[in-house]
Design a protein around this motif. Structure first.
Motif, PDB file in Angstrom:
ATOM      1  N   GLY A  12     -87.354 -51.112  22.819  1.00 36.44           N
ATOM      2  CA  GLY A  12     -88.657 -50.842  22.216  1.00 36.44           C
ATOM      3  C   GLY A  12     -89.642 -50.262  23.197  1.00 36.44           C
ATOM      4  N   ALA A  13     -89.198 -49.295  24.005  1.00 38.45           N
ATOM      5  CA  ALA A  13     -90.024 -48.772  25.103  1.00 38.45           C
ATOM      6  C   ALA A  13     -90.795 -47.512  24.743  1.00 38.45           C
ATOM      7  CB  ALA A  13     -89.141 -48.498  26.318  1.00 38.45           C
ATOM      8  N   SER A  14     -90.821 -47.141  23.479  1.00 38.50           N
ATOM      9  CA  SER A  14     -91.481 -45.885  23.101  1.00 38.50           C
ATOM     10  C   SER A  14     -92.996 -45.943  23.205  1.00 38.50           C
ATOM     11  CB  SER A  14     -91.092 -45.502  21.665  1.00 38.50           C
ATOM     12  OG  SER A  14     -89.715 -45.245  21.571  1.00 38.50           O
ATOM     13  N   SER A  15     -93.574 -47.133  23.045  1.00 35.55           N
ATOM     14  CA  SER A  15     -95.033 -47.238  23.035  1.00 35.55           C
ATOM     15  C   SER A  15     -95.443 -48.674  23.345  1.00 35.55           C
ATOM     16  CB  SER A  15     -95.604 -46.819  21.668  1.00 35.55           C
ATOM     17  OG  SER A  15     -95.136 -47.698  20.652  1.00 35.55           O
ATOM     18  N   ALA A  34     -84.598 -47.184  29.339  1.00 36.89           N
ATOM     19  CA  ALA A  34     -85.582 -47.475  28.297  1.00 36.89           C
ATOM     20  C   ALA A  34     -85.005 -47.168  26.924  1.00 36.89           C
ATOM     21  CB  ALA A  34     -86.845 -46.640  28.530  1.00 36.89           C
ATOM     22  N   GLY A  35     -84.904 -48.188  26.090  1.00 41.37           N
ATOM     23  CA  GLY A  35     -84.440 -47.992  24.728  1.00 41.37           C
ATOM     24  C   GLY A  35     -85.535 -47.403  23.867  1.00 41.37           C
ATOM     25  N   PRO A  54     -84.193 -42.704  29.551  1.00 37.87           N
ATOM     26  CA  PRO A  54     -84.208 -43.139  28.146  1.00 37.87           C
ATOM     27  C   PRO A  54     -82.802 -43.196  27.549  1.00 37.87           C
ATOM     28  CG  PRO A  54     -85.747 -41.315  28.538  1.00 37.87           C
ATOM     29  CD  PRO A  54     -84.839 -41.401  29.724  1.00 37.87           C
ATOM     30  N   LEU A  55     -82.603 -44.198  26.691  1.00 41.98           N
ATOM     31  CA  LEU A  55     -81.379 -44.312  25.906  1.00 41.98           C
ATOM     32  C   LEU A  55     -81.778 -44.483  24.447  1.00 41.98           C
ATOM     33  CD1 LEU A  55     -79.147 -46.838  27.922  1.00 41.98           C
ATOM     34  CD2 LEU A  55     -79.021 -44.361  27.917  1.00 41.98           C
ATOM     35  N   THR A  56     -81.175 -43.721  23.562  1.00 44.58           N
ATOM     36  CA  THR A  56     -81.453 -43.890  22.137  1.00 44.58           C
ATOM     37  C   THR A  56     -80.904 -45.229  21.670  1.00 44.58           C
ATOM     38  OG1 THR A  56     -81.353 -41.502  21.785  1.00 44.58           O
ATOM     39  CG2 THR A  56     -81.124 -42.907  19.841  1.00 44.58           C
ATOM     40  N   LEU A  57     -81.739 -46.007  21.001  1.00 51.42           N
ATOM     41  CA  LEU A  57     -81.312 -47.344  20.568  1.00 51.42           C
ATOM     42  C   LEU A  57     -82.012 -47.741  19.276  1.00 51.42           C
ATOM     43  CD1 LEU A  57     -79.784 -50.049  21.176  1.00 51.42           C
ATOM     44  CD2 LEU A  57     -81.919 -50.831  22.228  1.00 51.42           C
ATOM     45  N   GLU A  71     -72.873 -46.814  27.551  1.00 50.73           N
ATOM     46  CA  GLU A  71     -73.562 -45.934  28.489  1.00 50.73           C
ATOM     47  C   GLU A  71     -74.091 -46.701  29.691  1.00 50.73           C
ATOM     48  OE1 GLU A  71     -76.884 -42.330  28.424  1.00 50.73           O
ATOM     49  OE2 GLU A  71     -76.231 -43.289  26.552  1.00 50.73           O
ATOM     50  N   LEU A  72     -74.642 -47.893  29.450  1.00 50.18           N
ATOM     51  CA  LEU A  72     -75.149 -48.700  30.556  1.00 50.18           C
ATOM     52  C   LEU A  72     -74.026 -49.130  31.493  1.00 50.18           C
ATOM     53  CD1 LEU A  72     -77.754 -50.871  28.640  1.00 50.18           C
ATOM     54  CD2 LEU A  72     -78.274 -49.313  30.528  1.00 50.18           C
ATOM     55  N   ALA A  73     -72.880 -49.493  30.926  1.00 50.85           N
ATOM     56  CA  ALA A  73     -71.751 -49.890  31.759  1.00 50.85           C
ATOM     57  C   ALA A  73     -71.305 -48.734  32.644  1.00 50.85           C
ATOM     58  CB  ALA A  73     -70.595 -50.363  30.881  1.00 50.85           C
ATOM     59  N   ALA A  74     -71.293 -47.528  32.082  1.00 49.99           N
ATOM     60  CA  ALA A  74     -70.900 -46.359  32.874  1.00 49.99           C
ATOM     61  C   ALA A  74     -71.942 -46.029  33.930  1.00 49.99           C
ATOM     62  CB  ALA A  74     -70.682 -45.164  31.945  1.00 49.99           C
ATOM     63  N   GLU A  75     -73.230 -46.113  33.554  1.00 48.26           N
ATOM     64  CA  GLU A  75     -74.308 -45.750  34.476  1.00 48.26           C
ATOM     65  C   GLU A  75     -74.394 -46.705  35.663  1.00 48.26           C
ATOM     66  OE1 GLU A  75     -76.764 -43.440  34.674  1.00 48.26           O
ATOM     67  OE2 GLU A  75     -76.199 -42.202  32.965  1.00 48.26           O
TER      68      GLU A  75
END
Length: 310
Positions: A12-15, A34-35, A54-57, A71-75
């Protein structure tokens, strides 16, 4: 990961509080994922700090949560996550008699079930971090953003209060389950803060009241208008800022002994004390007195009409 303080994921990092938290943690030296729900939210964050990733979530989508975990595991390349901040949330506000059950389900899906879903998905990455770190202090850390409404339920915020009371209980159970695994769980309880959520609350309530039968909506509309005026005044007058919440999250993610609960703002402390010390009837009377004060000081802004809200 380039920053020595470790990787953290903020939902919930958009705002609002999520955006302030992501920016504050990046400034403090964390690698921040940031989701966000949209490309616009991602662009705003990266313009403010290009180091944020940013990650789409969508926390209500199992596929989206699974993709974010992959994606987080890979990053993080086997190093795991230092922290998870469950901030994603919505606020359904209306008299409970009028609230569509689908709106109630949506409130619980985002604020409660979504937080549990993300936690379940990412706990293996948090335990990976714990296993690689000395046991003198917690390594993997979970921070759940709750609310002062999770201690004292305000009228016309029944669905939101239900989700926050439940998040408090889930957080307590999770903390006790994960303590032997060196994963800490902290709860942030903000009071009133002026963020974009307030305009969304008023718009959503207008939609609910306008859809209700006229005789039902008429029973609540005047008092609900007073409630909106009271909440907006509290938020505008509050000295608490989103950055205060971000600092509390930062402490929970970095202190050798993070607190169980962080109450941010004088009203959050007042709610906690009232819930602990005062009889329920006294709390009810205090809430009604606040409504009376608003009624006496000025007319409340009109909420209603025929215009669609979304």
């Amino acid at each position: 990961m380039s920053n020595s303080r470790g990787a953290v994921f903020v939902t919930g990092a958009s705002s609002g509080l999520g955006e302030a938290t992501a920016l504050g943690l990046a400034d403090a030296g964390f690698t921040v994922y940031a989701g966000v729900r949209s490309a616009a939210g991602a662009d705003r964050l990266t313009r403010a700090n290009p180091a944020i990733r940013p990650l789409t979530l969508d926390v209500t989508s199992a596929d989206s949560v699974a993709a974010a975990r992959k994606e987080l595991a890979a990053e993080t390349a086997g190093a795991g996550l230092h922290g998870l901040v469950n901030n994603a949330g919505i606020c359904v506000s209306a008299p409970l008699e009028c609230v569509p059950l689908d709106d109630l389900r949506a409130e619980l899906e985002v604020n409660l079930i979504g937080a549990v879903a993300v936690t379940q998905a990412l706990l293996p990455l948090l335990r990976t971090r714990s296993a690689a770190t000395a046991a003198a202090e917690p390594a993997g850390r979970i921070v759940n953003i709750s609310s002062g409404i999770g201690r004292v339920a305000a009228p016309f915020l029944g669905p939101y209060a239900a989700s926050q009371f439940a998040k408090e209980g889930v957080s307590d159970a999770l903390r006790r389950e994960l303590a032997p695994l060196s994963v800490s769980v902290s709860i942030i309880e903000p009071g009133a803060i002026m963020t974009p959520i307030w305009s969304k609350v008023a718009d959503g309530a207008r939609r609910v009241l306008d859809a209700a039968p006229a005789e039902v909506a008429g029973s609540y509309r005047a008092r609900f208008e007073e409630f909106v005026a009271l909440n907006e005044k509290r938020a505008r007058d509050s000295r608490t800022r989103p950055q205060d919440v971000a600092r509390a999250v930062g402490h929970a993610l970095s202190a050798p002994r993070p607190r169980i609960r962080y109450r941010v703002g004088q009203d959050a402390w007042s709610a906690a004390l009232a819930a602990r010390l005062l009889p329920d009837r006294v709390v009810d009377a205090l809430i009604q007195r606040q409504f009376s004060a608003v009624r006496a000081s000025a007319p409340a802004p009109a909420i209603g009409g025929t215009e669609a809200a979304r």
